[in-house]
Design an enzyme around this catalytic site. Sequence first.
Site, PDB file in Angstrom:
ATOM      1  N   LYS A   1      47.214  33.553  44.209  1.00  0.00           N
ATOM      2  CA  LYS A   1      46.356  32.703  42.597  1.00  0.00           C
ATOM      3  C   LYS A   1      47.748  32.954  41.607  1.00  0.00           C
ATOM      4  CE  LYS A   1      43.153  33.581  38.847  1.00  0.00           C
ATOM      5  NZ  LYS A   1      41.557  34.523  38.663  1.00  0.00           N
TER       6      LYS A   1
ATOM      7  N   GLU B   1      47.055  37.858  42.544  1.00  0.00           N
ATOM      8  CA  GLU B   1      47.459  36.964  41.663  1.00  0.00           C
ATOM      9  C   GLU B   1      48.990  37.851  40.746  1.00  0.00           C
ATOM     10  OE1 GLU B   1      43.981  37.534  38.854  1.00  0.00           O
ATOM     11  OE2 GLU B   1      45.317  35.594  37.482  1.00  0.00           O
TER      12      GLU B   1
HETATM   13  P1  13P Z   1      41.554  33.225  33.006  1.00  0.00           P
HETATM   14  O1  13P Z   1      41.526  31.711  33.510  1.00  0.00           O
HETATM   15  O2  13P Z   1      40.811  33.217  31.844  1.00  0.00           O
HETATM   16  O3  13P Z   1      43.289  33.077  32.512  1.00  0.00           O
HETATM   17  O4  13P Z   1      40.999  34.280  33.832  1.00  0.00           O
HETATM   18  C1  13P Z   1      40.913  34.679  34.862  1.00  0.00           C
HETATM   19  C2  13P Z   1      41.611  35.946  35.754  1.00  0.00           C
HETATM   20  O5  13P Z   1      41.015  36.053  36.183  1.00  0.00           O
HETATM   21  C3  13P Z   1      42.525  36.329  35.361  1.00  0.00           C
HETATM   22  O6  13P Z   1      42.881  37.370  36.120  1.00  0.00           O
END
Ligand code: 13P
Length: 342
Positions: free
Chosen positions: A227, A185
């Site tokens: 992500k 991510e």
């Molecule tokens: P949000 O969908 O609240 O942005 O969180 C997702 C997430 O896992 C961020 O690391």
Amino acid sequence: YTKLEPALCQELQKIVDALIAPGKGLLASDESPSSLQKRFDDLGVENTETNRRDYRQMLFSVDKSQFSKYISGVILHHETVYQKTTDDVELIELLRERNVVPGIKVDKGLVPLFGSKDENTTEGLDNLQERCIQYKRDGCHFTKWRCTFTISETTPSQLAMVTNANVLARYASICQSARMVPIIEPEILSNGTHGINRALEAHEEVLSILFRTLQEHRVYLEGMILKVAMVLSGIKNSVNCNPQIVAENTITALQRTVPPAVPAIVFLSGGQSDEDAVVNLNAINAYEGRKPWPLTFCYGRALQNTAMETWSGNSEKVEDAQAVFLERARLCSQASLGELDF
Ligand code: 13P
């Protein structure tokens, strides 16, 4: 260089397949106790271990077939993996009963990147392999690690992009060696006044450096999930782009940088309203253009905001909160197919 063993590749692909079933997405329920503080404060709920457990128990005991109709995997925080329900059942067991794959956030949070102008990197690589091996034994099959990037006139800097790409690649290869699918991510935050073109540019830069680095670390692309944030204008920009523009820019950034070997891309909600997170995901999936990956949700806030508010620590509101949660999940599921019923 050494390639992953075929049996390991197969195992990783099997986990990915379970996570990306059509019409399903992931629930990010991995908020740390400190990030729940503000949300619980706003609702007047005391941020205790028991209340955090009760809240997650409410979510994970949603009707079995309804839950698994929309949700394929749940990302947990360390604490939740070892908590039990009021009836002494492991919370992780509730997920297994629902055919939902448990995953675990393994990063240890953001720290300042010295030498940069207010940028961050992420800690947690020390002992990561041992921790992953233990989590795998304890029933988790995938992991998440988040690095963040800010957009300003001078950021994201080359230093932040290169450093975080290496951190993410190192994390991913360690997880794969421990038989866990890494969710990688690199979150580009939407704080700021920038327009959508600048966000597109930042996504292209960050993701192209990331994939070059994953290649250098020999990360097995078929056994990972990416992500990302959607490509949006900054929160403080007066223009709130319509879903078609968001879809076009998001798909363009991904087409230009993410290899088709990557089996799935999931989106974070990133502070968008519940409604925007749904309509933008729908537009992305309805967008006509080359999309060699399933594109689904991995939302924290956009799935939980209304459910958490409805619950507000009141055990008599559990069923109402579950109904609200299911409604958000159902809409996200439709959006992940580009079939949102307006
Ligand atoms: P949000 O969908 O609240 O942005 O969180 C997702 C997430 O896992 C961020 O690391």
